[in-house]
Enzyme design. Structure first.
Site, PDB file in Angstrom:
ATOM      1  N   PRO A  53      45.749  42.787  37.505  1.00 38.72           N
ATOM      2  CA  PRO A  53      43.979  43.683  36.757  1.00 38.72           C
ATOM      3  C   PRO A  53      43.427  44.574  36.669  1.00 38.72           C
ATOM      4  CG  PRO A  53      44.769  44.021  39.452  1.00 38.72           C
ATOM      5  CD  PRO A  53      46.357  43.522  39.117  1.00 38.72           C
ATOM      6  N   CYS A  54      44.120  43.407  34.942  1.00 38.87           N
ATOM      7  CA  CYS A  54      43.432  44.160  33.529  1.00 38.87           C
ATOM      8  C   CYS A  54      42.054  45.202  33.582  1.00 38.87           C
ATOM      9  CB  CYS A  54      44.158  43.936  32.255  1.00 38.87           C
ATOM     10  SG  CYS A  54      43.422  42.459  32.247  1.00 38.87           S
ATOM     11  N   HIS A  55      41.213  44.589  34.860  1.00 38.25           N
ATOM     12  CA  HIS A  55      39.742  45.461  34.584  1.00 38.25           C
ATOM     13  C   HIS A  55      40.041  46.600  35.606  1.00 38.25           C
ATOM     14  CE1 HIS A  55      40.330  42.748  38.322  1.00 38.25           C
ATOM     15  NE2 HIS A  55      40.066  43.908  39.078  1.00 38.25           N
TER      16      HIS A  55
END
Length: 182
Positions: free
Chosen positions: A137-139
């Site tokens: 989850p780079c977000h």
């Protein structure tokens, strides 16, 4: 000889996701249909010449992603994945799933957590070359001032993902369109 992977598509509330899996059914890339050239570039950077053939992703992978998009956020943790990258990139990518859904972390905070406080920019670059969106989850990484900076799938998707996960997002009309997370 080129690496050979399978390519499938999955409809989501924020667009069609491209799912790249290997012969063992492990997820190798997840990106968005409107960013397919970028995904292919990342695959080339990580694997060299890559051949993608149309094939259905494993049922459990598709079910886990569909479950996540329907609100069962814990489904992401059950997805098996494998990525190629430098040891530094691997360290960053393995740290991303440890950021809980509904929370955000600054690049600086992640650098400190990884005991590399001066590596903020390098963390940003590694995060930007993450080939497995959503699952890694780079977000959930944001700017030091709370702004939603740089998401390969576009800031609207990043905002949607964070709101979907329960993160509090504040929009300010006075900050030149910047989006803030808290």
């Amino acid at each position: 000889m080129p690496e050979s992977f399978n390519l499938d598509r999955l409809a989501t509330p924020i667009g069609t996701a491209l799912l790249v899996t290997d012969a063992d059914g492990l997820l190798r890339a997840l990106d968005w249909e409107d960013y397919e050239p970028r995904m292919q570039q990342l695959l080339r950077l990580h694997y060299g010449v890559v051949e993608l053939r149309q094939a259905r992703a494993p049922r459990d992978l598709r079910a886990a992603l569909s479950g996540y998009f329907k609100g069962d956020l814990d489904r992401l943790s059950g997805i098996k994945w494998r990525v190629a990258g430098t040891p530094f990139q691997q360290k960053v990518w393995h740290a991303l799933p440890k950021i809980a859904p509904g929370t955000t972390m600054s690049y600086g905070a992640l650098a400190a957590r990884l005991d590399m406080p001066k590596a903020v920019r390098a963390i940003g670059h590694a995060n930007g070359s993450n080939p497995i969106s959503v699952v890694l989850p780079c977000h959930r990484l944001i700017g030091a001032n709370g702004s939603l900076v740089k998401y390969g799938g576009g800031l609207e998707r990043k905002r949607w993902l964070l709101m979907h996960e329960g993160a509090k997002i504040q929009c300010s009309g006075t900050d030149k369109g910047m989006i803030y997370a808290s």
